[in-house]
Design a protein around this motif. Structure first.
Motif, mmCIF file in Angstrom:
data_model
loop_
_atom_site.group_PDB
_atom_site.id
_atom_site.type_symbol
_atom_site.label_atom_id
_atom_site.label_comp_id
_atom_site.label_asym_id
_atom_site.label_seq_id
_atom_site.Cartn_x
_atom_site.Cartn_y
_atom_site.Cartn_z
ATOM 1 N N SER A 76 0.835 -1.202 0.000
ATOM 2 C CA SER A 76 0.000 0.000 0.000
ATOM 3 C C SER A 76 0.869 1.251 0.000
ATOM 4 O O SER A 76 2.065 1.212 0.310
ATOM 5 N N SER A 77 0.247 2.353 -0.323
ATOM 6 C CA SER A 77 0.972 3.627 -0.343
ATOM 7 C C SER A 77 1.410 4.028 1.059
ATOM 8 O O SER A 77 2.447 4.660 1.232
ATOM 9 N N GLY A 78 0.614 3.677 2.049
ATOM 10 C CA GLY A 78 0.990 3.968 3.436
ATOM 11 C C GLY A 78 2.238 3.225 3.858
ATOM 12 O O GLY A 78 3.044 3.745 4.633
ATOM 13 N N GLN A 79 2.420 2.016 3.365
ATOM 14 C CA GLN A 79 3.634 1.268 3.687
ATOM 15 C C GLN A 79 4.853 1.891 3.020
ATOM 16 O O GLN A 79 5.937 1.894 3.590
ATOM 17 N N ILE A 80 4.681 2.431 1.840
ATOM 18 C CA ILE A 80 5.794 3.071 1.138
ATOM 19 C C ILE A 80 6.191 4.366 1.834
ATOM 20 O O ILE A 80 7.371 4.665 2.005
ATOM 21 N N ARG A 81 5.189 5.148 2.246
ATOM 22 C CA ARG A 81 5.461 6.397 2.952
ATOM 23 C C ARG A 81 5.935 6.152 4.376
ATOM 24 O O ARG A 81 6.545 7.019 4.983
ATOM 25 N N GLY A 82 5.630 4.986 4.929
ATOM 26 C CA GLY A 82 6.016 4.683 6.297
ATOM 27 C C GLY A 82 5.001 5.157 7.320
ATOM 28 O O GLY A 82 5.303 5.222 8.506
ATOM 29 N N ASP A 83 3.773 5.477 6.878
ATOM 30 C CA ASP A 83 2.749 5.982 7.788
ATOM 31 C C ASP A 83 2.304 4.925 8.794
ATOM 32 O O ASP A 83 2.215 5.184 9.986
ATOM 33 N N ASN A 86 5.892 -0.090 10.349
ATOM 34 C CA ASN A 86 7.241 0.052 10.880
ATOM 35 C C ASN A 86 7.782 -1.265 11.399
ATOM 36 O O ASN A 86 8.855 -1.297 11.986
ATOM 37 N N SER A 87 7.054 -2.341 11.214
ATOM 38 C CA SER A 87 7.539 -3.635 11.654
ATOM 39 C C SER A 87 7.662 -4.553 10.444
ATOM 40 O O SER A 87 7.555 -4.125 9.308
ATOM 41 N N GLY A 88 7.868 -5.803 10.688
ATOM 42 C CA GLY A 88 7.983 -6.753 9.586
ATOM 43 C C GLY A 88 9.410 -6.849 9.098
ATOM 44 O O GLY A 88 10.340 -6.288 9.676
ATOM 45 N N CYS A 89 9.581 -7.561 8.035
ATOM 46 C CA CYS A 89 10.902 -7.779 7.466
ATOM 47 C C CYS A 89 11.380 -6.504 6.761
ATOM 48 O O CYS A 89 10.853 -6.135 5.722
ATOM 49 N N LEU A 90 12.293 -5.824 7.332
ATOM 50 C CA LEU A 90 12.915 -4.602 6.819
ATOM 51 C C LEU A 90 12.009 -3.370 6.855
ATOM 52 O O LEU A 90 12.424 -2.300 6.438
ATOM 53 N N GLY A 91 10.786 -3.489 7.314
ATOM 54 C CA GLY A 91 9.891 -2.352 7.489
ATOM 55 C C GLY A 91 9.624 -1.594 6.204
ATOM 56 O O GLY A 91 9.327 -2.176 5.166
ATOM 57 N N GLN A 92 9.735 -0.276 6.276
ATOM 58 C CA GLN A 92 9.461 0.591 5.129
ATOM 59 C C GLN A 92 10.450 0.325 3.995
ATOM 60 O O GLN A 92 10.067 0.321 2.827
ATOM 61 N N GLY A 94 11.927 -2.490 3.250
ATOM 62 C CA GLY A 94 11.545 -3.739 2.600
ATOM 63 C C GLY A 94 10.357 -3.562 1.668
ATOM 64 O O GLY A 94 10.308 -4.149 0.590
ATOM 65 N N ALA A 95 9.390 -2.731 2.089
ATOM 66 C CA ALA A 95 8.229 -2.470 1.227
ATOM 67 C C ALA A 95 8.654 -1.724 -0.038
ATOM 68 O O ALA A 95 8.143 -2.008 -1.131
ATOM 69 N N ARG A 96 9.567 -0.797 0.101
ATOM 70 C CA ARG A 96 10.055 -0.067 -1.076
ATOM 71 C C ARG A 96 10.843 -0.962 -2.016
ATOM 72 O O ARG A 96 10.721 -0.856 -3.235
ATOM 73 N N ILE A 97 11.655 -1.854 -1.453
ATOM 74 C CA ILE A 97 12.409 -2.796 -2.286
ATOM 75 C C ILE A 97 11.450 -3.732 -3.015
ATOM 76 O O ILE A 97 11.619 -4.010 -4.201
ATOM 77 N N TRP A 98 10.431 -4.223 -2.300
ATOM 78 C CA TRP A 98 9.417 -5.103 -2.906
ATOM 79 C C TRP A 98 8.717 -4.409 -4.084
ATOM 80 O O TRP A 98 8.542 -4.995 -5.138
ATOM 81 N N LEU A 99 8.333 -3.152 -3.883
ATOM 82 C CA LEU A 99 7.666 -2.392 -4.939
ATOM 83 C C LEU A 99 8.608 -2.154 -6.113
ATOM 84 O O LEU A 99 8.205 -2.270 -7.278
ATOM 85 N N PHE A 100 9.861 -1.842 -5.828
ATOM 86 C CA PHE A 100 10.837 -1.603 -6.887
ATOM 87 C C PHE A 100 11.052 -2.855 -7.722
ATOM 88 O O PHE A 100 11.094 -2.785 -8.958
#
Length: 159
Positions: A76-83, A86-92, A94-100
């Protein structure tokens, strides 16, 4: 990410205003494009079942495009922005790497389908160019569906 056109205002009649239906309309449009992409490649596979006319390995590009569709829209966009993430594997990060990686797969599939169309069918003067066109259209429609589903929806209605 999904709000880049939220401030653009068009004066539409009351019957044509999207309002709360934005997510539904974006989902239906993305589904229509995704369906048509796979329908075209199924049609080409039925019309040209021989491996000499349409190589079966060319279907891998469409599979990668479908995986990219799910990867792009799983974040989600909130995960990319970090809103709100903040947890999980690599946090924000990791979400950006996944999207990339998802965008790299999507663009790579689109470029690969262009290469199959032109390198495999157009320049070799095949008698039937439709399998190459079908592979390109499949990946193009799945790419369009990914972009509509990612950027056409808004997360404000989820709360």
């Amino acid at each position: 990410m999904s709000g880049c056109l939220d401030n653009v205002q068009c004066h539409l009649p009351e019957c044509c205003r999207i309002g709360d239906k934005r997510n539904a309309i974006a989902s239906v449009l993305a589904g229509i494009f995704f369906f048509h992409g796979w329908w075209i490649i199924i049609d080409a596979a039925v019309l040209y079942p021989d491996n000499s006319q349409m190589k079966h390995a060319y279907h891998v590009v469409g599979i990668f495009s479908t995986v990219a569709f799910f990867m792009i829209n799983a974040v989600s966009s909130g995960q990319i922005r970090g809103d709100n993430y903040n947890s999980g594997c690599l946090g924000q990060t990791g979400a950006r790497i996944w999207l990339f990686i998802g965008f790299m797969l999507a663009f790579g599939s689109l470029i690969g389908s262009c290469w199959i169309l032109f390198g495999g069918y157009v320049t070799n003067n095949f008698e039937a160019v439709y399998p190459g066109v079908a592979i390109f259209l499949q990946n193009f429609f799945i790419f369009i569906a990914s972009m509509i589903f990612k950027f056409g929806r808004t997360e404000d209605l989820w709360e």
